[in-house]
Every structure is written in structure tokens, then in C-alpha cells.
Design an enzyme around this catalytic site. Structure first.
Site, PDB file in Angstrom:
ATOM      1  N   HIS A 156       0.828  -1.217   0.000  1.00 21.31           N
ATOM      2  CA  HIS A 156       0.000   0.000   0.000  1.00 21.31           C
ATOM      3  C   HIS A 156       0.860   1.264   0.000  1.00 21.31           C
ATOM      4  CE1 HIS A 156      -3.222  -2.802   1.295  1.00 21.31           C
ATOM      5  NE2 HIS A 156      -2.286  -3.278   2.099  1.00 21.31           N
ATOM      6  N   SER A 277      14.322  21.618 -16.316  1.00 25.74           N
ATOM      7  CA  SER A 277      13.107  22.387 -16.537  1.00 25.74           C
ATOM      8  C   SER A 277      13.459  23.682 -17.258  1.00 25.74           C
ATOM      9  CB  SER A 277      12.468  22.692 -15.181  1.00 25.74           C
ATOM     10  OG  SER A 277      11.707  23.874 -15.250  1.00 25.74           O
ATOM     11  N   LYS A 283      15.522  21.828 -11.063  1.00 23.32           N
ATOM     12  CA  LYS A 283      14.873  20.558 -11.394  1.00 23.32           C
ATOM     13  C   LYS A 283      15.781  19.567 -12.114  1.00 23.32           C
ATOM     14  CE  LYS A 283      11.123  19.392 -10.922  1.00 23.32           C
ATOM     15  NZ  LYS A 283       9.862  19.761 -11.561  1.00 23.32           N
ATOM     16  N   GLU A 290       9.115   8.338 -17.026  1.00 24.80           N
ATOM     17  CA  GLU A 290       7.725   8.788 -17.191  1.00 24.80           C
ATOM     18  C   GLU A 290       7.224   8.465 -18.592  1.00 24.80           C
ATOM     19  OE1 GLU A 290       7.330  12.952 -15.791  1.00 24.80           O
ATOM     20  OE2 GLU A 290       9.187  12.516 -14.756  1.00 24.80           O
TER      21      GLU A 290
END
Ligand code: ARG
Length: 459
Positions: A156, A277, A283, A290
Site C-alpha cells: 500500500h 526544466s 529541477k 515517465e
């Protein structure tokens, strides 16, 4: 470009409709397979006395020249041709005349296309198999390197019990071994020749299908001509195999995304496999993972395309089936691209065992071991579970961990506790003692790495 169906027709196909009908944009990549199939077919026709030796020579020379000219860019594939089969035959006939017109004796584009896709996908399967072998090799290397790195295992997404990073990585190696086995299995089932089934009903010529099958490296022939030209279950099976593989890559990618976050910081990706970024100077984003997560949807879509395309088709060939190639090629292309980026990204990824260790120290992941300690003292597990639960609640209230909770607090809950509890809940020991088959103990991980390496080399 002349159409194949001269004689019956007075007009050429409407040009825009020709674009719609044509598959050349996505089937021209099969030009090598188409030529290999034609050479095998012509060779068989000659061996059976259906084609003369001179015609065979003209065909083989012509096709061989066409292949190398396409390869070296001196022959452009006509974008207006209906498909690659039409283009190659038309080009051959333009070069060698009547011999070219005899090539299609005892053959149809229906068995031809069923053959070409199989030959093409056979190579694609081999290439993918190699990539999976390489990926599993990287996983084994990393698992060995981090066999002792204690980290929290999750259920979980809540810290659950202690494991090692090596063990976690090997979980993916196991999935990928099954993906390889599925791929090999599907490739073997696909490796039956449809050539010679002709349009749908075989032929009255004395052909030798076994010979073309042998010459093209198939393990046998398909035994029903209707089935041979109209089944695409191999495409569906491969797309489903690739979809399952993408589920695995996608889950792994999702974990890497999490591990890269400041909340976890379990790993650091190499700069060569991360992006920045346009506005936020700090970043460093795990774009590759992804994208892989995102591209999994594409591959599932390809599978659904194939299933839906086939589900209501009467036997035998129907033009709907021309749609098979874009879907199955896209699935293979996508998986290949994903792995091409993923393998070196993983290889250069640095793990941060200190951070894993820090995470493992919070979250009470040794609570089960604390309960097991009481069980060792004779308490039934349910009672031990309840006592440990009370201790965890106490710790949370006091901002302590099981390691820092004083012994008198333990004793207040259950008088079976003594100094030994601190050893029992020591994280390294908790992991080291998890030697049950399939468990995360470092010695298990090292042994499993050897086992996986061996399985990974089996052909
Ligand atoms: N381009 C077609 C395909 O990809 C080849 C087979 C065409 N056969 C036919 N009878 N129209 O499926």
C-alpha cells in the site's frame, strides 16, 4: 504505378482512394522479407519444374539487385504503389520482363503478406530477446552490488518490512525472465510457414511447401490454407506479450520516479538520462521513466487494435487485416525504443543506500520481528501482534522508534521482553535472518543472482 488487377477493370483507382487503400507507407519496411520469400518461392517453382532455370536466374538476379539498391538508397520505393509486394513485383517485371510476370504463379499476396510479417517479426523477436537478456544482466549486476543494502519493502506504499535493494531489483529480473519465455514461446508458435496456401484454397500446381518452409528457416508448414492466410493470432499473442512486458517496465519506471523524488531519494539518475526544466533551475526530472510509463498505453492500444480488428472477420483474408502491421510494428518499435533508453539509464543509475537505510529506520518495519521475538518466548502470535501494536502506538506518541524505546516501556506491555529484543529488531539481523526460500537475505540475493544469470543465458 500499374495496378495488379488489369483485365477486369477499365479505370485506375481514384488517386485519393488509392492513398487510402495503400499500405506502402507502413509495409515497405518488409522489403527484405518480401524478396527472401519470393526467392524461396521461385526456387521451389523451378525445382518442381514449374519455372525454367533461366527465369529463376533472372528473378533471383533481379530481386537481389532490387534489394541492394533499396538498401543503398539508389532505388526509391514508389509511395503510390499499393503495397511492398506490388512494388517489388512491378519493379522486377520492369527489369526482367516475362520472368517477373511468372513469379506470382501458385502464390497470392494473401500468403505472401502472411509470410512476410512472420519473417519480419521473427527478427524483431530475436532483437527484443537480446535486449531483455541485456537488461536482466544489468539487473543482476546491480542486485549483486546492492545485495546488502537494507531498504523498506512496501505494501500500500506504506513501509512494511525490511528487504534489500538487491532483492527488490531481482523481482523485476524474474518478471523479465518470464517475458523472455513468453516471447520465445510465441515466436516458436509463429514459426510455421503459410507460403503456398495461395489466396485461400491452395493450388493445383505441384508445389513443395515443405521446401520453401525449410529454406526460409521455418520449423514446419501451416496445415490449413484458410487458416494460413487469415490468422493473425501470432500478432495478437506478441502484442499481448509486449503489453505484459510494458506493464513490468511501467511499474519499474514508476518506482524509479518515486525513488528519484526528494521524498525518497533512494536513487540518482545519471545526467545523461535526466532532463531539466525550462523555468525551475533546480529541477532534475526522470523523463525517461515517465515516458516509458506513458508509452505502455500505446502498446496496450496496439493489442486492442488487433483484437478488435480480428474479432468479427469471416474466413479467409479480409482487407481489414492490412491494419495488423501498423499496430504490431508500433508495439515492437515502442518497446525497442523504451528498452534502448531504459537499459543504459538503469546501468548508470546510482543507488543511495544510506537514504534507503534511513527510510528503513523509520516506519516500524521491524514490528513483525518484534512480534516474532515474543512468539519465540512462547506467546501466541495474535497476542504478540497486539502487544507490539501497543508498543508502536506508544512510540508514535512519544516520538520514539522500537530501537529507542526503553526496556521498562517494553516490559510494561509484556513482561516476556528482555534486553534481547534490541538484537531481534536490529534491521541488519531482520534482513539477514529472512533466509526463507525467495526471501531478501543478502545470501539469498547472491545465490539468486547466480540462478538468474544462468537462466538468462539459456537459449
Ligand atoms: N497490402 C495487403 C495487406 O497488407 C496485402 C494483401 C492484399 N491482398 C488482397 N487480396 N487485397 O494485407
Amino acid at each position: 504505378m500499374q495496378q495488379l488487377w488489369q483485365g477486369r477493370f477499365q479505370k485506375a483507382l481514384d488517386p485519393k482512394t488509392n492513398d487510402f487503400n495503400s499500405s506502402i507507407k507502413f509495409d515497405s519496411r518488409m522489403f527484405r522479407e518480401d524478396i527472401d520469400g519470393s526467392i524461396a518461392h521461385a526456387t521451389m517453382l523451378c525445382a518442381q519444374g514449374i519455372l525454367s532455370a533461366e527465369d529463376l536466374k533472372a528473378i533471383v538476379d533481379g530481386l537481389t539487385a532490387i534489394r541492394s539498391e533499396i538498401e543503398n538508397g539508389t532505388l526509391a520505393i514508389d509511395p503510390n504503389a499499393e503495397d511492398i509486394h506490388t512494388f517489388v513485383e512491378g519493379e522486377l517485371t520492369a527489369r526482367v520482363g516475362a520472368a517477373g510476370k511468372r513469379l506470382h504463379t501458385a502464390r497470392s499476396r494473401n500468403d505472401q503478406v502472411a509470410l512476410d510479417i512472420r519473417l519480419y517479426l521473427r527478427k524483431a523477436c530475436e532483437a527484443l530477446y537480446q535486449q531483455l537478456t541485456e537488461l536482466i544482466g544489468v539487473l543482476c549486476k546491480k542486485a549483486e552490488q546492492y545485495a546488502d543494502a537494507v531498504m523498506p519493502g512496501y505494501t500500500h506504499l506504506q513501509r512494511a518490512q525490511p528487504i534489500t535493494f538487491g532483492h527488490h531489483l531481482l523481482a523485476y529480473a524474474e518478471m523479465l525472465l518470464r517475458d523472455k519465455a513468453r516471447l520465445q514461446d510465441a515466436a516458436e508458435r509463429m514459426n510455421q510457414s503459410p507460403l503456398g496456401a495461395c489466396a485461400l484454397a491452395g493450388t493445383t500446381y505441384n508445389t513443395d511447401r515443405e521446401k520453401t518452409a525449410r529454406d526460409l528457416g521455418f520449423s514446419g508448414v501451416m496445415h490449413n490454407s484458410l487458416d494460413a492466410v487469415s490468422d493473425r493470432d501470432f500478432c495478437m499473442e506478441l502484442a499481448s506479450t509486449l503489453s505484459i512486458l510494458m506493464v513490468h517496465l511501467s511499474r519499474f519506471s514508476e518506482e524509479i520516479v518515486l525513488w528519484c523524488s526528494w521524498e525518497f531519494k533512494f536513487v540518482e539518475l545519471d545526467d545523461a538520462f535526466s532532463t531539466g526544466s525550462s523555468i525551475m533551475p533546480q529541477k532534475k526530472n526522470p523523463d525517461i521513466t515517465e515516458l516509458i510509463r506513458g508509452k505502455s498505453g500505446r502498446v496496450f492500444g496496439d493489442l486492442v487494435t488487433l483484437l478488435t480488428m480480428m474479432k468479427g472477420l469471416p474466413l479467409a483474408y479480409n482487407k481489414d487485416m492490412q491494419e495488423d502491421k501498423e499496430a504490431i510494428f508500433d508495439a515492437f518499435d515502442t518497446v525497442k525504443m523504451c528498452l534502448t533508453a531504459f537499459i543504459p539509464m538503469l546501468d548508470t543509475m546510482t543507488a543511495l543506500p544510506e537514504n534507503m537505510r534511513k527510510a528503513a529506520a523509520g516506519g516500524f518495519i521491524n514490528a513483525t520481528d518484534c512480534a516474532d521475538y515474543l512468539v519465540g518466548k512462547g506467546l501466541p502470535f495474535r497476542d504478540a501482534y497486539k502487544a507490539t501494536g501497543e508498543l508502536v502506538a506508544k512510540c508514535i506518541g512519544a516520538g520514539l522508534t522500537l530501537e529507542t524505546l526503553p526496556l521498562d516501556k517494553y516490559k510494561a506491555v509484556c513482561d516476556l521482553f528482555d534486553e534481547g529484543v534490541y538484537d531481534a529488531i536490529n534491521l541488519d539481523k531482520c534482513v539477514r535472518d529472512r533466509t526463507s526460500l525467495g526471501g531478501p537475505a543478502p545470501q539469498n540475493v547472491r545465490a539468486e543472482v547466480e540462478r538468474v544469470r544462468e537462466l538468462n543465458q539459456n537459449k
